[in-house]
Write a protein that holds these residues in place. Structure first.
Motif, PDB file in Angstrom:
ATOM      1  N   SER A   1     -36.251   3.628  19.758  1.00  0.00           N
ATOM      2  CA  SER A   1     -35.855   2.222  19.886  1.00  0.00           C
ATOM      3  C   SER A   1     -36.243   1.612  21.228  1.00  0.00           C
ATOM      4  N   VAL A   2     -36.525   2.448  22.236  1.00  0.00           N
ATOM      5  CA  VAL A   2     -36.859   1.923  23.554  1.00  0.00           C
ATOM      6  C   VAL A   2     -38.278   2.296  23.990  1.00  0.00           C
ATOM      7  N   GLN A   3     -38.940   3.115  23.194  1.00  0.00           N
ATOM      8  CA  GLN A   3     -40.289   3.559  23.544  1.00  0.00           C
ATOM      9  C   GLN A   3     -41.190   2.350  23.778  1.00  0.00           C
ATOM     10  N   GLY A   4     -41.893   2.370  24.904  1.00  0.00           N
ATOM     11  CA  GLY A   4     -42.800   1.281  25.228  1.00  0.00           C
ATOM     12  C   GLY A   4     -42.150   0.128  25.976  1.00  0.00           C
ATOM     13  N   ARG A   5     -40.830   0.100  26.025  1.00  0.00           N
ATOM     14  CA  ARG A   5     -40.117  -0.971  26.736  1.00  0.00           C
ATOM     15  C   ARG A   5     -39.377  -0.449  27.964  1.00  0.00           C
ATOM     16  N   PHE A   6     -38.871   0.765  27.879  1.00  0.00           N
ATOM     17  CA  PHE A   6     -38.106   1.364  28.966  1.00  0.00           C
ATOM     18  C   PHE A   6     -38.927   2.467  29.630  1.00  0.00           C
ATOM     19  N   THR A   7     -38.702   2.642  30.933  1.00  0.00           N
ATOM     20  CA  THR A   7     -39.364   3.712  31.675  1.00  0.00           C
ATOM     21  C   THR A   7     -38.345   4.435  32.551  1.00  0.00           C
ATOM     22  N   ILE A   8     -38.257   5.736  32.374  1.00  0.00           N
ATOM     23  CA  ILE A   8     -37.387   6.558  33.208  1.00  0.00           C
ATOM     24  C   ILE A   8     -38.220   7.142  34.340  1.00  0.00           C
ATOM     25  N   SER A   9     -37.642   7.145  35.533  1.00  0.00           N
ATOM     26  CA  SER A   9     -38.341   7.712  36.688  1.00  0.00           C
ATOM     27  C   SER A   9     -37.310   8.221  37.678  1.00  0.00           C
ATOM     28  N   ARG A  10     -37.808   8.847  38.727  1.00  0.00           N
ATOM     29  CA  ARG A  10     -36.887   9.400  39.722  1.00  0.00           C
ATOM     30  C   ARG A  10     -37.518   9.360  41.094  1.00  0.00           C
ATOM     31  N   ASP A  11     -36.662   9.294  42.092  1.00  0.00           N
ATOM     32  CA  ASP A  11     -37.079   9.403  43.485  1.00  0.00           C
ATOM     33  C   ASP A  11     -36.399  10.663  44.001  1.00  0.00           C
ATOM     34  N   VAL A  12     -37.166  11.723  44.122  1.00  0.00           N
ATOM     35  CA  VAL A  12     -36.584  13.018  44.460  1.00  0.00           C
ATOM     36  C   VAL A  12     -35.924  13.012  45.837  1.00  0.00           C
TER      37      VAL A  12
END
Length: 120
Positions: A61-72
């Motif tokens: 449902s969120v593929q292509g609209r949401f992006t998960i990322s991280r700042d280690v």
């Protein structure tokens, strides 16, 4: 371990928000993390996850609209949400644990949640 989610708010459909989750006591390049959401009257559902190795996956449902990322170094997890829809309205939770990945979604630690409301 403490998780502090922030960044929620009220936005019009088509808009964007970025959620943050500050994770004390964790090493983001080792521990898996994820985002979940729960809308009123519904069960909590998976949104996105990132493994300790950096592999990501998303709910359809969120593929292509949401992006998960991280700042280690900052020990912070993010969820960039674009092209928001009214059906994205929910309380969003971040989660983590001691393992590098959680295919069964059985994270040990959960944040307090941040409200996202998308108006039509």
């Amino acid at each position: 371990v403490q998780l502090q989610a922030s960044g929620g708010g009220l936005v019009q459909a088509g808009g964007s928000l970025r959620l943050s989750c500050a994770a004390s006591g964790m090493f983001l390049n080792i521990n898996g993390m994820g985002w979940y959401r729960q809308a009123p009257g519904k069960q909590r559902e998976f949104v996105a996850a990132i493994t300790g190795a950096g592999r990501v996956n998303y709910a359809d449902s969120v593929q292509g609209r949401f992006t998960i990322s991280r700042d280690v170094p900052r020990r912070t997890l993010y969820l960039q949400m674009n092209t928001l829809k009214p059906e994205d309205t929910a309380v969003y939770y971040c989660a983590t644990g001691r393992r590098p990945a959680y295919p069964q979604h059985d994270y040990e630690y959960w944040g307090q949640g941040t409200q996202v409301t998308v108006s039509s």
